[in-house]
Design a protein around this motif. Structure first.
Motif, PDB file in Angstrom:
ATOM      1  N   ILE A  41       0.871  -1.179   0.000  1.00  0.00           N
ATOM      2  CA  ILE A  41       0.000   0.000   0.000  1.00  0.00           C
ATOM      3  C   ILE A  41       0.910   1.232   0.000  1.00  0.00           C
ATOM      4  O   ILE A  41       2.038   1.179   0.495  1.00  0.00           O
ATOM      5  N   ARG A  42       0.374   2.318  -0.563  1.00  0.00           N
ATOM      6  CA  ARG A  42       1.161   3.549  -0.581  1.00  0.00           C
ATOM      7  C   ARG A  42       0.464   4.588   0.292  1.00  0.00           C
ATOM      8  O   ARG A  42      -0.770   4.667   0.315  1.00  0.00           O
ATOM      9  N   VAL A  43       1.266   5.365   0.989  1.00  0.00           N
ATOM     10  CA  VAL A  43       0.678   6.353   1.903  1.00  0.00           C
ATOM     11  C   VAL A  43       1.384   7.700   1.755  1.00  0.00           C
ATOM     12  O   VAL A  43       2.529   7.772   1.304  1.00  0.00           O
ATOM     13  N   ASP A  44       0.665   8.715   2.162  1.00  0.00           N
ATOM     14  CA  ASP A  44       1.234  10.059   2.196  1.00  0.00           C
ATOM     15  C   ASP A  44       1.047  10.585   3.613  1.00  0.00           C
ATOM     16  O   ASP A  44      -0.074  10.894   4.025  1.00  0.00           O
ATOM     17  N   LYS A  45       2.137  10.680   4.349  1.00  0.00           N
ATOM     18  CA  LYS A  45       2.010  11.022   5.774  1.00  0.00           C
ATOM     19  C   LYS A  45       1.541  12.457   6.002  1.00  0.00           C
ATOM     20  O   LYS A  45       1.060  12.772   7.077  1.00  0.00           O
ATOM     21  N   SER A  46       1.675  13.299   4.978  1.00  0.00           N
ATOM     22  CA  SER A  46       1.222  14.684   5.181  1.00  0.00           C
ATOM     23  C   SER A  46      -0.303  14.755   5.317  1.00  0.00           C
ATOM     24  O   SER A  46      -0.857  15.764   5.747  1.00  0.00           O
ATOM     25  N   LYS A  47      -0.977  13.680   4.957  1.00  0.00           N
ATOM     26  CA  LYS A  47      -2.440  13.666   5.129  1.00  0.00           C
ATOM     27  C   LYS A  47      -2.835  13.580   6.607  1.00  0.00           C
ATOM     28  O   LYS A  47      -3.970  13.855   6.955  1.00  0.00           O
ATOM     29  N   ASN A  48      -1.914  13.123   7.434  1.00  0.00           N
ATOM     30  CA  ASN A  48      -2.146  13.108   8.887  1.00  0.00           C
ATOM     31  C   ASN A  48      -1.189  14.106   9.530  1.00  0.00           C
ATOM     32  O   ASN A  48      -0.149  13.742  10.059  1.00  0.00           O
ATOM     33  N   ALA A  49      -1.559  15.385   9.434  1.00  0.00           N
ATOM     34  CA  ALA A  49      -0.619  16.423   9.873  1.00  0.00           C
ATOM     35  C   ALA A  49      -0.809  16.830  11.333  1.00  0.00           C
ATOM     36  O   ALA A  49       0.089  17.399  11.947  1.00  0.00           O
ATOM     37  N   LEU A  50      -1.958  16.529  11.903  1.00  0.00           N
ATOM     38  CA  LEU A  50      -2.184  16.932  13.298  1.00  0.00           C
ATOM     39  C   LEU A  50      -1.248  16.169  14.235  1.00  0.00           C
ATOM     40  O   LEU A  50      -0.928  15.005  13.975  1.00  0.00           O
ATOM     41  N   PRO A  51      -0.802  16.828  15.304  1.00  0.00           N
ATOM     42  CA  PRO A  51       0.064  16.097  16.246  1.00  0.00           C
ATOM     43  C   PRO A  51      -0.670  14.897  16.857  1.00  0.00           C
ATOM     44  O   PRO A  51      -1.776  15.048  17.370  1.00  0.00           O
ATOM     45  N   VAL A  52      -0.023  13.743  16.741  1.00  0.00           N
ATOM     46  CA  VAL A  52      -0.653  12.518  17.232  1.00  0.00           C
ATOM     47  C   VAL A  52       0.264  11.824  18.237  1.00  0.00           C
ATOM     48  O   VAL A  52       1.481  11.810  18.076  1.00  0.00           O
ATOM     49  N   THR A  53      -0.337  11.290  19.276  1.00  0.00           N
ATOM     50  CA  THR A  53       0.431  10.522  20.246  1.00  0.00           C
ATOM     51  C   THR A  53      -0.135   9.107  20.296  1.00  0.00           C
ATOM     52  O   THR A  53      -1.194   8.848  19.727  1.00  0.00           O
ATOM     53  N   PHE A  54       0.571   8.201  20.964  1.00  0.00           N
ATOM     54  CA  PHE A  54       0.112   6.818  20.996  1.00  0.00           C
ATOM     55  C   PHE A  54      -0.065   6.348  22.428  1.00  0.00           C
ATOM     56  O   PHE A  54       0.815   6.528  23.270  1.00  0.00           O
ATOM     57  N   HIS A  55      -1.215   5.739  22.667  1.00  0.00           N
ATOM     58  CA  HIS A  55      -1.499   5.145  23.980  1.00  0.00           C
ATOM     59  C   HIS A  55      -1.349   3.632  23.866  1.00  0.00           C
ATOM     60  O   HIS A  55      -2.059   2.992  23.087  1.00  0.00           O
ATOM     61  N   ASP A  56      -0.411   3.059  24.626  1.00  0.00           N
ATOM     62  CA  ASP A  56      -0.229   1.599  24.633  1.00  0.00           C
ATOM     63  C   ASP A  56      -1.328   0.953  25.463  1.00  0.00           C
ATOM     64  O   ASP A  56      -1.498   1.297  26.640  1.00  0.00           O
ATOM     65  N   SER A  57      -2.016   0.013  24.865  1.00  0.00           N
ATOM     66  CA  SER A  57      -2.995  -0.761  25.641  1.00  0.00           C
ATOM     67  C   SER A  57      -2.222  -1.663  26.605  1.00  0.00           C
ATOM     68  O   SER A  57      -1.223  -2.287  26.225  1.00  0.00           O
ATOM     69  N   CYS A  58      -2.696  -1.762  27.841  1.00  0.00           N
ATOM     70  CA  CYS A  58      -1.998  -2.589  28.844  1.00  0.00           C
ATOM     71  C   CYS A  58      -1.872  -4.033  28.361  1.00  0.00           C
ATOM     72  O   CYS A  58      -0.830  -4.662  28.517  1.00  0.00           O
TER      73      CYS A  58
END
Ligand code: SF4
Ligand code: SF4
Lengths: 230, 471
Positions: B346-363
């Motif tokens: 698959i091909r992606v363009d990361k600029s499409k997700n420009a908002l600051p994003v963080t990651f929450h690890d599920s326990c």
């Protein structure tokens, strides 16, 4: 040295030690009577690596947040257990290799270690009394364990000079307390060292198979070097 | 309990046992109640004795070690979000919670506790009221996140002790109403939200038709019971019931990657309430359904959609509960996505997700599942502004909705109080999007965000990958 001290140093200790070994053997059989659970999933990581990591956490204070954030507590733990090691060593050295304590520097080193452990013991006792969270869970066994250790360190400090001619009282008390420990400890929480390897091995094996242990990453967020894009 | 020192009790400990749903289930003569797979509370049932007998029968070696090894050092206290947010309440500490079963174990099975119980605070529950109090502690004050376990120098697995105790109480019907209801639905319908086959197939068809309105996806299929595929995809019933977008996102990505995949007609629920209720029989029943579906379809592997406890139970625990030797590999869909990206399927363009994003690890995924790097790798590929949350990975804090707590309304106020830790952690990232790979965490985090009025949106990995797609 009086025959009484000689008897307490030697025969009584050996008998008590045999008792302890016998009780621990039964205790391990008792533990192994509980059924083991067989893991049936395919492993992702290595159980052995998990076990090794889990067991090594005692010397990796940065591996757990609880020790990383409480270096003072970890230092106390080290000092206290060095004191225990020194006191136990003294129970063998005094009767069987007294020449090791011929040097006053070595005696002073033993006393310093046990003195530091005694201070930690007092601190821990106060903490247990003072902290509501600890008070809520503390049992008479917990309080007795710490008080006995405090007394043991104090007697150990007096006994290591190994000068029976200056008075045998502290040495007799030290060895009587040692014998009492050998008999009492298997029934108290002080025997946690017997369970420690099992607890760490079981947890390490489970989490090792799953690739949780060894924790591949620091919590700081740097990319795992071992991450080969599985 | 006998021999318990009198002290102020936490109000949660005093919540009564609600049995309305149980009475209705008995009245409706449900098959699972009739054949005693689903247990209901019997006030005349000699429950204390049954509890003690079950304890003796069910205890295993690693639990026994966790019960005897605790030295009451208190090192685990600061690892628990309940204890951190209730510093004056000693009933919120992990060791206090574990001690409630520990003292019963000691009284019943351990040497010193049997001979001199007062010396080690060993005690036997005196009545069903004590069992109900125990229920409120193990269900209501712990999200089974395992954070304390990883911070215990002795390797005491408090979270497993909590689950074990839950399982004993479940056998007696002494459970929160929500736990009973979800268990009932799982036993009766094979999935935890009582999704009917019609709903299931209808939703899949709806998603397929919706996707096909995009001319570039006109040939897209959401196949069901197609044999000999590369993988069988398994989902969370929440995806059918409340948020089918994630099924559409997955289907679109699989289609663009040229994947040969299928969903089963039964055994598609990768979630498993047996994990939360501590009921290994329910856990084994649900897990076996899924494993056997994969065998029937001769699937090359099982792919598990984004769900924390679903991943843990399907990938790890389910085999033990079902006494089923794993014969087909299984993985999280996030790992599948990573493979597609690495292999450039698959091909992606990361600029499409420009908002600051963080990651929450599920326990369940990080601390009990061993997967922390794949989601980060994927997010770094599809987002231009990824920011780490601290602490993270195995040290992350629970979304506070874990352990099945989202289904137990009576504990919600305490849960949201304990979420202050999570709220602070989220806020400090400065992110606008919080990504997680768990449907349960989505709901848990949404509650936190709403309650603490944070300006954040909760998203999942599939959503961000789909949004970045170029095709
Ligand atoms: S569970 Fe572990 S960290 Fe907590 S009090 Fe017991 S031994 Fe200490
Ligand atoms: S498992 Fe999590 S919620 Fe439960 S006592 Fe431990 S840290 Fe607290």
């Amino acid at each position: 040295m009086s025959p009484l001290l000689q008897f307490i140093e030697d025969k009584v200790q050996i008998a008590a030690l045999f008792f302890m070994v016998a009780v621990y053997t039964i205790r391990i059989f008792w533990l192994f009577k509980f059924r083991a659970v067989r893991e049936r999933s395919l492993p992702e990581g290595k159980a052995r690596a998990g076990v090794a990591y889990s067991l090594s956490n005692v010397v990796l204070p940065w591996a757990m947040e609880s020790t990383r954030k409480n270096p003072w507590f970890y230092i106390q733990f080290v000092v206290f257990h060095l004191g225990v090691t020194a006191a136990i060593s003294a129970t063998f050295i005094i009767p069987y290799a007294p020449h090791w304590l011929a040097s006053s520097d070595i005696v002073a080193a033993f006393q310093a270690v046990m003195g530091a452990a005694l201070a930690v013991g007092i601190w821990r006792f106060i903490r247990r009394l003072h902290s509501p969270a600890l008070r809520a869970i503390s049992t008479p066994d917990d309080f007795a364990a710490i008080l006995l250790m405090i007394a043991y360190f104090a007697l150990g400090i007096l006994a290591v000079p190994n000068r029976a001619e200056r008075g045998e009282g502290p040495m007799i008390a030290f060895f009587i307390l040692t014998a009492f420990f050998l008999i009492y400890v298997p029934f108290s929480k002080i025997s946690h060292y017997l369970y420690y390897p099992f607890g760490r091995v079981f947890l390490g094996r489970t989490l090792g198979r799953r690739g949780v242990f060894p924790v591949r990453k620091s919590a700081s967020g740097r990319r795992a070097e071992g991450d080969q894009g599985r | 309990m006998k021999n318990m020192s009198p002290r102020k009790r936490n109000p949660v400990e005093c919540l009564p046992l609600a049995t309305g749903s149980q009475e209705k289930a008995r009245g409706d003569d449900l098959a699972s109640v009739y054949d005693r797979r689903l247990k209901t509370y019997d006030p005349a049932g000699d429950n204390v004795r049954k509890f003690l007998d079950l304890l003796a029968v069910r205890i295993n070696r690693s639990l026994a070690v966790s019960l005897v090894a605790c030295v009451h050092c208190g090192m685990c206290v600061d690892s628990c979000h309940y204890a951190l947010t209730h510093p004056g309440d000693s009933t919120m500490t992990p060791v206090y919670k574990a001690d409630q079963i520990r003292r019963i174990f000691k009284r019943r099975l351990d040497w010193t506790g049997r001979i001199v119980p007062w010396w080690v605070h060993a005690a036997t529950p005196a009545s069903d009221e004590d069992l109900n109090r125990l229920k409120n502690i193990v269900f209501g004050t712990c999200s089974a996140c395992r954070r304390c376990t990883l911070n215990c120098p002795m390797g005491v697995d408090t979270a497993s002790l909590v689950r074990f105790t839950r399982g004993l109480l479940t056998e007696l019907g002494i459970v929160p109403e929500g736990v009973f209801n979800v268990s009932r639905d799982e036993w009766e319908t094979g999935n935890q939200m009582a999704v009917t086959p019609l709903d299931y197939l209808g939703t899949l068809q709806w998603m397929r038709d919706d996707l096909r309105t995009d001319p570039k996806l006109s040939g897209l299929e959401i196949p069901v019971v197609r044999p000999d595929c590369d993988f069988m995809y398994t989902i969370n019933p929440r995806e059918i019931k409340f948020d089918p977008r994630s099924i559409a996102q997955a289907a679109k990505i699989f289609h663009l990657a040229g994947e040969r995949w299928t969903l089963p007609s039964a055994g598609w629920d990768q979630t498993n309430f047996g994990m939360y209720s501590g009921d290994d029989r329910l856990g084994g029943y649900i897990a076996r359904n899924l494993y056997e579906a994969a065998v029937r379809l001769r699937a090359g592997r099982i792919v598990i959609s984004e769900c924390g406890h679903g991943f843990r139970s399907t990938r790890w625990e389910g085999y033990t509960w079902a006494e089923y030797d794993q014969n087909i590999p299984s993985e999280s869909v996030v790992r599948t996505l990573k493979r597609y990206l690495k292999e450039q399927r698959i091909r992606v363009d990361k600029s499409k997700n420009a908002l600051p994003v963080t990651f929450h690890d599920s326990c369940n995924i990080a601390r009990s599942g061993g997967m922390t790097e794949e989601p980060r790798w994927v997010l770094n590929e599809v987002c231009s502004n990824f920011q780490e949350m601290h602490p993270n990975r195995t040290e992350n804090y629970c979304c506070t909705g874990g352990g099945g707590l989202l289904s137990m309304a009576e504990y919600r106020p305490l849960r949201l109080e304990s979420a202050a830790v999570k709220a602070r952690q989220l806020e400090a990232t400065g992110a606008k999007l919080v990504c997680t790979m768990c449907h349960n965490c989505v709901d848990g985090l949404n509650d936190v965000v709403k309650h603490y009025k944070l300006d954040m949106k909760i998203v999942q990995v599939l959503e961000l990958v789909e949004n970045a797609l170029v095709y």
